[in-house]
Design a protein around this motif. Structure first.
Motif, mmCIF file in Angstrom:
data_model
loop_
_atom_site.group_PDB
_atom_site.id
_atom_site.type_symbol
_atom_site.label_atom_id
_atom_site.label_comp_id
_atom_site.label_asym_id
_atom_site.label_seq_id
_atom_site.Cartn_x
_atom_site.Cartn_y
_atom_site.Cartn_z
ATOM 1 N N PHE A 1 -8.448 -11.299 68.627
ATOM 2 C CA PHE A 1 -8.519 -11.351 67.177
ATOM 3 C C PHE A 1 -8.855 -9.978 66.626
ATOM 4 C CE2 PHE A 1 -12.841 -12.199 68.568
ATOM 5 C CZ PHE A 1 -13.620 -11.482 67.674
ATOM 6 N N ALA A 2 -8.513 -9.813 65.360
ATOM 7 C CA ALA A 2 -8.836 -8.591 64.619
ATOM 8 C C ALA A 2 -9.812 -8.978 63.524
ATOM 9 C CB ALA A 2 -7.564 -8.005 64.016
ATOM 10 N N LYS A 3 -10.696 -8.041 63.176
ATOM 11 C CA LYS A 3 -11.678 -8.317 62.140
ATOM 12 C C LYS A 3 -11.842 -7.095 61.254
ATOM 13 C CE LYS A 3 -15.853 -10.593 62.507
ATOM 14 N NZ LYS A 3 -17.221 -10.747 63.044
ATOM 15 N N ALA A 4 -11.906 -7.346 59.949
ATOM 16 C CA ALA A 4 -12.216 -6.298 58.971
ATOM 17 C C ALA A 4 -13.210 -6.895 57.985
ATOM 18 C CB ALA A 4 -10.948 -5.839 58.257
ATOM 19 N N GLU A 5 -14.191 -6.103 57.596
ATOM 20 C CA GLU A 5 -15.229 -6.596 56.692
ATOM 21 C C GLU A 5 -15.595 -5.509 55.686
ATOM 22 O OE1 GLU A 5 -17.756 -9.671 59.370
ATOM 23 O OE2 GLU A 5 -18.056 -7.551 59.889
ATOM 24 N N MET A 6 -16.037 -5.959 54.491
ATOM 25 C CA MET A 6 -16.376 -4.994 53.450
ATOM 26 C C MET A 6 -17.265 -5.659 52.403
ATOM 27 S SD MET A 6 -15.567 -1.802 52.230
ATOM 28 C CE MET A 6 -14.070 -1.468 53.135
ATOM 29 N N LEU A 7 -18.224 -4.898 51.907
ATOM 30 C CA LEU A 7 -19.014 -5.300 50.751
ATOM 31 C C LEU A 7 -18.253 -4.877 49.498
ATOM 32 C CD1 LEU A 7 -21.691 -6.294 49.422
ATOM 33 C CD2 LEU A 7 -22.423 -3.903 49.498
ATOM 34 N N ILE A 8 -18.071 -5.815 48.589
ATOM 35 C CA ILE A 8 -17.446 -5.514 47.307
ATOM 36 C C ILE A 8 -18.461 -5.885 46.232
ATOM 37 C CG2 ILE A 8 -15.536 -6.011 45.738
ATOM 38 C CD1 ILE A 8 -13.797 -6.512 48.221
ATOM 39 N N ARG A 9 -18.798 -4.933 45.425
ATOM 40 C CA ARG A 9 -19.837 -5.126 44.414
ATOM 41 C C ARG A 9 -19.298 -5.786 43.151
ATOM 42 N NH1 ARG A 9 -21.269 -0.621 47.289
ATOM 43 N NH2 ARG A 9 -23.402 -0.687 48.120
ATOM 44 N N LYS A 10 -18.892 -7.030 43.333
ATOM 45 C CA LYS A 10 -18.434 -7.889 42.251
ATOM 46 C C LYS A 10 -18.804 -9.329 42.613
ATOM 47 C CE LYS A 10 -16.722 -4.986 39.371
ATOM 48 N NZ LYS A 10 -17.247 -4.839 38.026
ATOM 49 N N PRO A 11 -18.895 -10.220 41.618
ATOM 50 C CA PRO A 11 -19.241 -11.619 41.895
ATOM 51 C C PRO A 11 -18.242 -12.298 42.826
ATOM 52 C CG PRO A 11 -19.368 -11.154 39.537
ATOM 53 C CD PRO A 11 -18.736 -9.950 40.187
ATOM 54 N N VAL A 12 -18.739 -13.241 43.598
ATOM 55 C CA VAL A 12 -17.905 -13.922 44.587
ATOM 56 C C VAL A 12 -16.705 -14.603 43.936
ATOM 57 C CG1 VAL A 12 -19.214 -16.103 44.648
ATOM 58 C CG2 VAL A 12 -17.950 -15.351 46.681
ATOM 59 N N ALA A 13 -16.849 -15.166 42.756
ATOM 60 C CA ALA A 13 -15.715 -15.825 42.094
ATOM 61 C C ALA A 13 -14.579 -14.837 41.839
ATOM 62 C CB ALA A 13 -16.164 -16.467 40.777
ATOM 63 N N MET A 14 -14.913 -13.623 41.462
ATOM 64 C CA MET A 14 -13.897 -12.605 41.186
ATOM 65 C C MET A 14 -13.215 -12.144 42.474
ATOM 66 S SD MET A 14 -14.318 -8.853 39.408
ATOM 67 C CE MET A 14 -14.578 -9.498 37.762
ATOM 68 N N VAL A 15 -14.002 -11.912 43.518
ATOM 69 C CA VAL A 15 -13.451 -11.435 44.789
ATOM 70 C C VAL A 15 -12.591 -12.519 45.438
ATOM 71 C CG1 VAL A 15 -14.023 -10.523 47.077
ATOM 72 C CG2 VAL A 15 -15.401 -9.850 45.083
ATOM 73 N N PHE A 16 -13.096 -13.736 45.480
ATOM 74 C CA PHE A 16 -12.345 -14.869 46.019
ATOM 75 C C PHE A 16 -11.036 -15.048 45.239
ATOM 76 C CE2 PHE A 16 -11.278 -19.386 45.839
ATOM 77 C CZ PHE A 16 -11.257 -19.740 47.183
ATOM 78 N N GLY A 17 -11.145 -15.032 43.926
ATOM 79 C CA GLY A 17 -9.981 -15.207 43.067
ATOM 80 C C GLY A 17 -8.908 -14.162 43.281
ATOM 81 N N ALA A 18 -9.315 -12.959 43.635
ATOM 82 C CA ALA A 18 -8.352 -11.880 43.867
ATOM 83 C C ALA A 18 -7.423 -12.196 45.032
ATOM 84 C CB ALA A 18 -9.092 -10.562 44.127
ATOM 85 N N PHE A 19 -7.903 -12.931 46.033
ATOM 86 C CA PHE A 19 -7.056 -13.290 47.168
ATOM 87 C C PHE A 19 -6.234 -14.548 46.913
ATOM 88 C CE2 PHE A 19 -9.989 -10.470 49.430
ATOM 89 C CZ PHE A 19 -9.073 -9.681 50.108
ATOM 90 N N ILE A 20 -6.644 -15.372 45.971
ATOM 91 C CA ILE A 20 -5.920 -16.595 45.623
ATOM 92 C C ILE A 20 -4.779 -16.301 44.655
ATOM 93 C CG2 ILE A 20 -6.141 -18.809 44.384
ATOM 94 C CD1 ILE A 20 -7.460 -18.927 47.097
ATOM 95 N N ASP A 21 -5.020 -15.388 43.718
ATOM 96 C CA ASP A 21 -4.113 -15.135 42.600
ATOM 97 C C ASP A 21 -3.226 -13.914 42.858
ATOM 98 O OD1 ASP A 21 -2.827 -14.779 40.197
ATOM 99 O OD2 ASP A 21 -4.662 -14.674 39.003
ATOM 100 N N PRO A 22 -1.917 -14.110 43.014
ATOM 101 C CA PRO A 22 -1.042 -12.973 43.289
ATOM 102 C C PRO A 22 -0.984 -11.950 42.150
ATOM 103 C CG PRO A 22 0.255 -14.964 42.915
ATOM 104 C CD PRO A 22 -1.185 -15.383 42.966
ATOM 105 N N ALA A 23 -1.408 -12.314 40.947
ATOM 106 C CA ALA A 23 -1.439 -11.330 39.862
ATOM 107 C C ALA A 23 -2.401 -10.188 40.202
ATOM 108 C CB ALA A 23 -1.862 -11.993 38.548
ATOM 109 N N VAL A 24 -3.405 -10.478 41.013
ATOM 110 C CA VAL A 24 -4.344 -9.442 41.471
ATOM 111 C C VAL A 24 -3.893 -8.891 42.818
ATOM 112 C CG1 VAL A 24 -6.729 -8.927 42.106
ATOM 113 C CG2 VAL A 24 -6.268 -10.538 40.239
ATOM 114 N N THR A 25 -3.567 -9.781 43.741
ATOM 115 C CA THR A 25 -3.248 -9.360 45.105
ATOM 116 C C THR A 25 -2.048 -8.424 45.169
ATOM 117 O OG1 THR A 25 -3.924 -11.628 45.653
ATOM 118 C CG2 THR A 25 -3.251 -10.230 47.470
#
Length: 153
Positions: free
Chosen positions: A6-30
């Motif tokens: 397996f491969a793993k990548a990790e990062m702290l993003i200084r934004k609320p979890v709803a915004m970060v999660f939403g960025a991967f769900i919504d192609p308008a952001v991704t």
């Protein structure tokens, strides 16, 4: 995780979890940080297509599971080369999210495994860095698009 393939990548993003999660769900952001087109938002049980126009690549993505603000799990790839990708989101504060991405299920001999793990780790690291720049600073770095410029191929 049983397998070491397996491969793993990790990062702290200084934004609320709803915004970060939403960025991967919504192609308008991704599409600002990763692929250039998508056939839709990620929803459990749905299959979408992600397109990287600059590389003439289209990949089917089957959404296995979504736990809002906690986890996204997909199976992606073309027949015979599918792997599983799991994002986990940990809210560290009201304005900070730790994202972990694990890509598993690689197959092949040791050279093939090493290449797949290397490429996946690199790719997801670029995606996370691009998302961090976009969400924290409003900057589109075009990391994925610039990774393999046409002049270098």
């Amino acid at each position: 995780m049983k397998s070491q393939n397996f491969a793993k990548a990790e990062m702290l993003i200084r934004k609320p979890v709803a915004m970060v999660f939403g960025a991967f769900i919504d192609p308008a952001v991704t599409t600002k940080i990763w692929f250039t087109k998508s056939s839709g938002k990620l929803e459990t049980g749905k299959t979408v297509e992600w397109v990287w126009e600059m590389y003439n690549v289209t990949v089917p993505v089957r959404v296995l599971d979504i736990a809002t603000h906690k986890k996204i799990e997909i199976e992606w790839g073309n027949q015979g080369t599918t792997t599983t990708v799991t994002w986990t989101f940990t809210a560290l504060a009201d304005d900070a999210t730790f994202v972990s991405i694990v890509n598993s299920g690689f197959k092949g001999d040791s050279d093939a495994l090493m290449a797949q793990i290397r490429d996946s780790t690199e790719g997801f690291t670029l995606v996370l860095a691009g998302l961090k720049a976009l969400l924290e600073h409003g900057i589109q770095l075009n990391l994925v698009g610039d990774r393999f410029p046409g002049e270098m191929q």
